[in-house]
Scaffold this active site. Sequence first.
Site, PDB file in Angstrom:
ATOM      1  CE  LYS A 137      -3.434  -2.816   0.015  1.00 15.90           C
ATOM      2  NZ  LYS A 137      -4.195  -3.399   1.095  1.00 15.90           N
TER       3      LYS A 137
HETATM    4  C1  LIG Z   1      -5.156  -4.408   1.756  1.00 16.00           C
HETATM    5  C2  LIG Z   1      -6.632  -4.350   1.765  1.00 16.00           C
HETATM    6  C3  LIG Z   1      -7.419  -4.551   2.913  1.00 16.00           C
HETATM    7  C4  LIG Z   1      -6.916  -5.102   4.203  1.00 16.00           C
HETATM    8  O1  LIG Z   1      -5.800  -4.595   4.705  1.00 16.00           O
HETATM    9  P1  LIG Z   1      -4.796  -5.441   5.606  1.00 16.00           P
HETATM   10  O2  LIG Z   1      -4.012  -4.352   6.246  1.00 16.00           O
HETATM   11  O3  LIG Z   1      -3.985  -6.315   4.698  1.00 16.00           O
HETATM   12  O4  LIG Z   1      -5.584  -6.227   6.601  1.00 16.00           O
HETATM   13  C5  LIG Z   1      -8.789  -4.314   2.835  1.00 16.00           C
HETATM   14  N1  LIG Z   1      -9.363  -3.944   1.694  1.00 16.00           N
HETATM   15  C6  LIG Z   1      -8.654  -3.789   0.564  1.00 16.00           C
HETATM   16  C7  LIG Z   1      -9.366  -3.372  -0.673  1.00 16.00           C
HETATM   17  C8  LIG Z   1      -7.274  -3.999   0.552  1.00 16.00           C
HETATM   18  O5  LIG Z   1      -6.592  -3.873  -0.588  1.00 16.00           O
END
Ligand SMILES: *Cc1c(COP(=O)(O)O)cnc(C)c1O
Length: 395
Positions: A194
């Site tokens: 991210k």
């Molecule tokens: C990465 C992601 C999540 C969850 O995040 P984590 O930190 O990995 O638990 C939720 N929704 C979307 C669309 C994501 O890409």
Amino acid sequence: MTVENDELKPIRSTLLPYGQQWLDEADINAVIDVLKSDFITQGPSIQRFESKVAEYAGAKFGVAFANGTAALHGACFAAGIGQGDEVITTPLTFLASSNCVLYQGGTPVFADIDPLTYNIDPAQILPKITSRTKAIIPVDFSGQPAEIDKIRSIAKDHHLVVIEDAAHSLGAEYNGRKIGAWADMTMFSFHPVKHVTTGEGGMIVTDNEEYYRKLLQFRSHGMTREPSELIKNDGPWYYEMHSLGYNYRMTDLQAALGVSQMDKLDDFVARRREIAAIYNDEFKDLPGLVLPHQHPNANSSWHLYVLRWLPEYFTASRKVIFEKFREMNIGVNIHYYPVYLQPYYQSLGYEAGICPEAEHYYETSITLPLFPKMREKDIDDVCTTVKLIFDYYRN
Ligand SMILES: *Cc1c(COP(=O)(O)O)cnc(C)c1O
């Protein structure tokens, strides 16, 4: 071997991943400072990180969580989602966006995507609303904000809570206003692919103080030590549990890393936008390819660059195209297999075909590498490979 086949040999010696973190000396030193301090968890870095993200995103409060999924779970708890409640979301997302509803005993309801933006289509939300609908969880797919103004207005008319899954869209804007300042609660993820990372980590930002209090309790066993919240007070050691919460806390090591990463966020987003613009320019004249459409109100922060194609232009299936990219050492990916098609969701009774646009999207899309640390050579390798593969398989 044909000449064409010769062109499709690996373009580089190592696999280029589709996403990757960017850590520098300042980040490393920030973590070392915490390691040498008195608190490696539940210390001062958490609040610093929460304030920094909330302020950046234009919200009053931030509550850090162990990961984005836990943060979404917290948001569903704070919104009062429970047994029998329905929550409308998109099928084109990571599992967590709808699993969080199941954790609370609620029922996810899937509304199809807009075939242009790949975001949940507001017109598809309306027919899914029933007397049991409690909330909408839009996802800003690929970093492009969903039509949050329309979604908010639907939510207002039907007294629904909007929980925006902004795991892809930290730094993005809608109508010139940052994501984080639109929904009742907005979730960010700090997974390494991210925009900024804390290893694992997530956050809810909100303007609502009641949600804020509930989220703080939920991430720490449902406990409170706040004198104003206690039913009685036996003394300084005393705490009360008011709800069934979890241990969903982030450590100070992670929060300090997050604070340091936030200093680079604007540069990261600018670089992602730059790379996306290069891709758009390189691919715009290739017959049969569909580039990512941008809604005029949205300014994406470009978590993903998704390339689609018109199947009638090409002789190869998506599987063949995907494998060819991987053979050439370009780490493509697929985002996402529609959630309700997952075996677990099928076992709950969701049927194939409920969101045809999302299913069609899945068959004809591929995610290209996109991350700020990509060098010019990496970007060139992706562009060259896209041209070689799609030219090779074009009718
Ligand atoms: C990465 C992601 C999540 C969850 O995040 P984590 O930190 O990995 O638990 C939720 N929704 C979307 C669309 C994501 O890409």
